[in-house]
Design a protein around this motif. Structure first.
Motif, PDB file in Angstrom:
ATOM      1  N   GLU A  45       0.830  -1.204   0.000  1.00 51.80           N
ATOM      2  CA  GLU A  45       0.000   0.000   0.000  1.00 51.80           C
ATOM      3  C   GLU A  45       0.872   1.265   0.000  1.00 51.80           C
ATOM      4  O   GLU A  45       0.619   2.212  -0.749  1.00 51.80           O
ATOM      5  N   PHE A  46       1.893   1.266   0.849  1.00 52.40           N
ATOM      6  CA  PHE A  46       2.751   2.443   0.955  1.00 52.40           C
ATOM      7  C   PHE A  46       3.588   2.612  -0.309  1.00 52.40           C
ATOM      8  O   PHE A  46       3.726   3.728  -0.835  1.00 52.40           O
ATOM      9  N   SER A  47       4.143   1.520  -0.826  1.00 51.35           N
ATOM     10  CA  SER A  47       4.961   1.617  -2.030  1.00 51.35           C
ATOM     11  C   SER A  47       4.140   2.070  -3.231  1.00 51.35           C
ATOM     12  O   SER A  47       4.608   2.866  -4.051  1.00 51.35           O
ATOM     13  N   ARG A  48       2.898   1.584  -3.331  1.00 50.74           N
ATOM     14  CA  ARG A  48       2.058   2.021  -4.445  1.00 50.74           C
ATOM     15  C   ARG A  48       1.685   3.495  -4.298  1.00 50.74           C
ATOM     16  O   ARG A  48       1.616   4.230  -5.285  1.00 50.74           O
ATOM     17  N   PHE A  49       1.459   3.950  -3.063  1.00 53.65           N
ATOM     18  CA  PHE A  49       1.207   5.370  -2.834  1.00 53.65           C
ATOM     19  C   PHE A  49       2.382   6.209  -3.323  1.00 53.65           C
ATOM     20  O   PHE A  49       2.212   7.209  -4.048  1.00 53.65           O
ATOM     21  N   ASP A  62       3.914   1.732 -15.701  1.00 49.77           N
ATOM     22  CA  ASP A  62       4.186   0.301 -15.841  1.00 49.77           C
ATOM     23  C   ASP A  62       3.727  -0.529 -14.655  1.00 49.77           C
ATOM     24  O   ASP A  62       3.447  -1.716 -14.810  1.00 49.77           O
ATOM     25  N   ARG A  63       3.583   0.069 -13.472  1.00 48.07           N
ATOM     26  CA  ARG A  63       3.162  -0.707 -12.308  1.00 48.07           C
ATOM     27  C   ARG A  63       1.706  -0.462 -11.914  1.00 48.07           C
ATOM     28  O   ARG A  63       1.245  -1.034 -10.918  1.00 48.07           O
ATOM     29  N   LEU A  64       0.996   0.333 -12.649  1.00 49.28           N
ATOM     30  CA  LEU A  64      -0.385   0.637 -12.260  1.00 49.28           C
ATOM     31  C   LEU A  64      -1.265  -0.610 -12.260  1.00 49.28           C
ATOM     32  O   LEU A  64      -2.235  -0.689 -11.508  1.00 49.28           O
ATOM     33  N   SER A  65      -0.919  -1.576 -13.085  1.00 45.48           N
ATOM     34  CA  SER A  65      -1.731  -2.795 -13.172  1.00 45.48           C
ATOM     35  C   SER A  65      -1.265  -3.888 -12.211  1.00 45.48           C
ATOM     36  O   SER A  65      -1.880  -4.955 -12.153  1.00 45.48           O
ATOM     37  N   TRP A  66      -0.208  -3.642 -11.446  1.00 49.53           N
ATOM     38  CA  TRP A  66       0.296  -4.674 -10.545  1.00 49.53           C
ATOM     39  C   TRP A  66      -0.740  -5.010  -9.480  1.00 49.53           C
ATOM     40  O   TRP A  66      -1.354  -4.126  -8.879  1.00 49.53           O
ATOM     41  N   SER A  67      -0.887  -6.298  -9.230  1.00 53.23           N
ATOM     42  CA  SER A  67      -1.760  -6.754  -8.146  1.00 53.23           C
ATOM     43  C   SER A  67      -1.058  -6.572  -6.807  1.00 53.23           C
ATOM     44  O   SER A  67       0.168  -6.372  -6.741  1.00 53.23           O
ATOM     45  N   TYR A  68      -1.825  -6.701  -5.740  1.00 57.28           N
ATOM     46  CA  TYR A  68      -1.246  -6.636  -4.393  1.00 57.28           C
ATOM     47  C   TYR A  68      -0.165  -7.700  -4.227  1.00 57.28           C
ATOM     48  O   TYR A  68       0.923  -7.433  -3.706  1.00 57.28           O
ATOM     49  N   ASP A  69      -0.456  -8.909  -4.686  1.00 60.99           N
ATOM     50  CA  ASP A  69       0.497 -10.006  -4.533  1.00 60.99           C
ATOM     51  C   ASP A  69       1.792  -9.752  -5.299  1.00 60.99           C
ATOM     52  O   ASP A  69       2.882 -10.105  -4.834  1.00 60.99           O
ATOM     53  N   TRP A  71       3.088  -6.745  -6.004  1.00 61.19           N
ATOM     54  CA  TRP A  71       3.811  -5.749  -5.214  1.00 61.19           C
ATOM     55  C   TRP A  71       4.523  -6.427  -4.042  1.00 61.19           C
ATOM     56  O   TRP A  71       5.707  -6.173  -3.784  1.00 61.19           O
ATOM     57  N   ALA A  72       3.796  -7.264  -3.323  1.00 61.49           N
ATOM     58  CA  ALA A  72       4.369  -7.915  -2.142  1.00 61.49           C
ATOM     59  C   ALA A  72       5.566  -8.783  -2.523  1.00 61.49           C
ATOM     60  O   ALA A  72       6.609  -8.755  -1.852  1.00 61.49           O
TER      61      ALA A  72
END
Length: 198
Positions: A45-49, A62-69, A71-72
């Motif tokens: 959540e913080f990294s996507r923010f 390029d990362r807007l479509s990344w899922s939570y998993d 990112w993790a």
């Protein structure tokens, strides 16, 4: 059918090959309230923010479509680090480090949230982030010592990005010019940029 509009994009690949290459920026006075701290707990959540707040007006998509998993999984890899600049407790920008084989560390993302640009925070943040790339193995003993720190920046980034990298001692080792589809900057949300609110 209308043709899509394209724009010419120049991408510069840059590197340092010794810790002695780093030319640190001036450290802000203590009264500035600027501090830089590692986000040691992987938090999608913080990294996507940070990603959307910093890159929203300079076409980071390029990362807007990344899922939570996804990112993790990225953030939890040993040696991956996020260093965050704060001004009086408010996040101002970040540097993301990606450990790679043969002692290479890539600065994958670096930048400031728009309202914090032009205030001499970026040079200090890049200095600290680059230094942390060079001493990454001190925090991750399974890593071999860093032999090379590299990144790429492009003409879509902020107008001072290339100059900042060069001032910190990065050298260009490759240049590529491409025609890419013109994509509107997504922004963290509509109306977030000062010029839109005016």
């Amino acid at each position: 059918m209308s043709e899509s509009t394209t724009t010419t994009v120049t991408t510069w690949s840059m590197e340092q090959t010794s810790p002695a290459d780093l030319v640190p920026a001036r450290v802000p006075d203590a009264s500035s309230g600027i501090r830089i701290e590692r986000a040691a707990v992987p938090c999608p959540e913080f990294s996507r923010f940070l990603y959307t707040a910093v890159g929203g007006d300079i076409t980071w998509t390029d990362r807007l479509s990344w899922s939570y998993d996804r990112w993790a999984a990225f953030l939890e890899r040993p040696g991956t680090e996020t260093w965050v600049a704060y001004e009086h407790g408010t996040p101002a920008g970040y540097v993301e480090l990606d450990p790679q084989p043969e002692g290479a560390v890539e600065i994958v993302y670096f930048g400031l949230i728009p309202r914090f640009r032009g205030r001499r925070i970026g040079g200090h943040l890049l200095s600290v982030g680059t230094a942390r790339a060079w001493d990454l193995a001190a925090r991750w003993p399974e890593r071999e010592p860093t032999k090379r720190v590299w990144l790429h920046t492009c003409s879509l980034d902020g107008p001072h990005a290339l100059d900042n990298y060069e001032r910190r001692g990065f050298r260009v080792f490759g240049t590529e010019v491409t025609e890419e589809p013109e994509v509107p900057a997504p922004g963290p949300w509509p109306g977030a940029h000062p010029e839109e609110a005016a």
